[in-house]
Scaffold this active site. Structure first.
Site, PDB file in Angstrom:
ATOM      1  N   LYS A 111       9.614 -43.838  54.590  1.00  0.00           N
ATOM      2  CA  LYS A 111       8.232 -44.065  55.039  1.00  0.00           C
ATOM      3  C   LYS A 111       8.026 -45.559  55.225  1.00  0.00           C
ATOM      4  O   LYS A 111       8.702 -46.363  54.590  1.00  0.00           O
ATOM      5  CB  LYS A 111       7.241 -43.557  53.987  1.00  0.00           C
ATOM      6  CG  LYS A 111       5.862 -43.291  54.542  1.00  0.00           C
ATOM      7  CD  LYS A 111       5.833 -41.946  55.221  1.00  0.00           C
ATOM      8  CE  LYS A 111       4.454 -41.536  55.667  1.00  0.00           C
ATOM      9  NZ  LYS A 111       4.380 -40.083  55.858  1.00  0.00           N
TER      10      LYS A 111
HETATM   11  N1  GLU Z   1       4.076 -38.800  59.220  1.00  0.00           N
HETATM   12  C1  GLU Z   1       4.393 -37.407  59.271  1.00  0.00           C
HETATM   13  C2  GLU Z   1       4.567 -36.854  57.881  1.00  0.00           C
HETATM   14  O1  GLU Z   1       4.013 -37.359  56.931  1.00  0.00           O
HETATM   15  C3  GLU Z   1       5.554 -37.107  60.205  1.00  0.00           C
HETATM   16  C4  GLU Z   1       6.851 -37.771  59.873  1.00  0.00           C
HETATM   17  C5  GLU Z   1       7.903 -37.583  60.948  1.00  0.00           C
HETATM   18  O2  GLU Z   1       7.639 -36.936  61.943  1.00  0.00           O
HETATM   19  O3  GLU Z   1       9.007 -38.136  60.754  1.00  0.00           O
HETATM   20  O4  GLU Z   1       5.198 -35.855  57.682  1.00  0.00           O
END
Ligand code: GLU
Length: 421
Positions: A111
């Protein structure tokens, strides 16, 4: 958005570790494996300058965390928010590891985040910030290493700038470095709606299990960004009545129902859902407690805590947001016979269609929306049923069940790979 009830801020990383500890204990993981999975593999902090429109230079702080790479490259979004912290990003990265494992897609968890309120920036400043931040984290990212995506306050335009920045440095176009891109740049059909669509698939499965008739049910949605506004639209399509919604500025309620397409239009014009004709303005915290059958938290972490969990009237809670419920609140909800669809299952559709996008990019392929949605439904239905089977067998709530499934998969992968050197 802040938790109006909270007296001391709750640390999302402490929450994520507590959730992991509960699962590790139940699974009887050995101490070594526990110690490895309890911490992120890599934490990267950058401070980087951006030229502002007024001629000044401002230094921003951003993070990219890779929690675990056991099952594949790191995967997870990048958020832009004034309250981003390293502990928040660590928690979100850990949740991505479990999320990818629950649905069985071959990724680890990562993240990123930048401390910024993007609503205060011009488009040019936003682009400069994005390009410089991506340049700073380029040592970590790549289609085989770590693949970012949208999250809170980031979108397909921002993904396009990230992809372009990486491609300019590589000297050729690399679509597989980020997902959630515009369709014209190798984005996938259905990616924009995927998080909300999967939340609604899970609600349909859960409603069947609980004997809730969706056309007769009333729904409240906290958060009106990509996940919340589309989930409200899709649940309305299932025949449910949406009785309350909120965004970062506050909420609105109407027990007779809100017409979601009109609320979306209102928010576009006024920058807030509040003041919507025929509805009563309420606070963001009140949205969680309105009289309804299904509650969809689709905003930020730590919204349902020990202070307000006992006031929740909904029978079914579907976490479109990451980390909206604390472990203490989970215990209260379980005691009150609430059915919780946990974040790592309920919003996994976003990363699942991101995976589809990445596969299409690597194969220079493009799938129709029907194919994408059919594959998403198959994966989500399977993950939901596997989690429910564990919950029944172990007599536990769905979060614990999802963790048992996910942590076991990650621990098995790690054990098979062995410890290097
Ligand atoms: N931000 C989204 C999540 O928390 C998607 C992450 C992604 O598509 O890699 O799952």
């Amino acid at each position: 958005m802040t938790t109006e009830h909270a007296t001391t801020p709750i640390n999302p990383w402490a929450v994520a570790q507590q959730q992991f500890d509960l699962a590790a204990e139940r699974l009887g993981l050995d101490d070594g494996m526990r110690a490895v999975l309890r911490e992120p593999r890599r934490e990267f902090t950058v401070h980087f300058p951006v030229h502002m429109d007024d001629g000044s230079v401002r230094v921003f702080t951003g993070y990219r965390v890779q929690h675990n790479l056991g099952r594949g490259p790191a995967k997870g979004g990048i958020r832009y928010h004034q309250d981003v912290s390293i502990d928040e990003v660590k928690a979100l990265a850990m949740w991505m590891t479990w999320k990818c494992a629950v649905v069985g897609i071959p990724y680890g968890g990562g993240k990123g985040g930048v401390i910024v309120d993007p609503k205060q920036l011009s488009m040019r400043e936003l682009e400069s910030l994005t390009r410089r931040f991506f340049t700073e984290i380029e040592v970590l990212v790549g289609p085989e290493k770590d693949i970012p995506a949208p999250d809170v306050n980031t979108n397909s335009q921002i993904m396009a700038w990230m992809m372009d920045t990486y491609s300019m440095h590589a000297g050729y176009t690399v679509p597989g470095v980020v997902t959630g891109k515009p369709i014209s740049l190798g984005g996938s059909e259905g990616r924009n709606e995927a998080t909300a669509r999967c939340t609604v698939y899970c609600i349909v499965e859960a409603a069947r299990h609980l004997g809730i008739e969706l056309p007769k049910s009333r729904v409240a949605v906290q958060g009106f960004g990509n996940a919340g506004s589309i989930a409200a639209t899709l649940i309305e399509d299932e025949g449910a009545t949406v009785v309350a919604v909120s965004d970062s500025t506050g909420g609105i309620a109407n027990p007779d129902g809100l017409e979601i397409s009109k609320v979306i239009k209102w928010k576009k014009e006024h920058g807030t859902v509040q003041g919507f004709p025929g509805a009563t303005d309420i606070s963001n915290a009140e949205v969680l407690e309105v009289d309804c059958d299904i509650l969809i938290p689709a905003a930020l972490e730590n919204q349902i805590t020990e202070r307000n969990a006992g006031n929740i009237k909904a029978r079914l809670i579907a976490e479109a947001a990451n980390g909206p419920t604390t472990p203490e609140a989970d215990r209260i909800l379980w005691k009150n016979s609430k059915f919780m669809i946990p974040d790592i299952l309920c919003n996994a559709g976003g990363v699942t269609v991101s995976y589809f996008e990445w596969v299409q990019d690597l194969n220079r392929d493009h799938w129709s929306e029907e194919v994408v949605n059919a594959k998403l439904k198959e994966i989500m239905t399977k993950a939901f049923r596997e989690t429910l089977a564990i919950a029944r067998r172990e007599q536990c709530d769905m979060r614990t069940a999802a963790y048992l499934l996910a942590v076991r998969r990650v621990a098995d992968a790690m054990a098979m790979r062995g410890l290097y050197p």
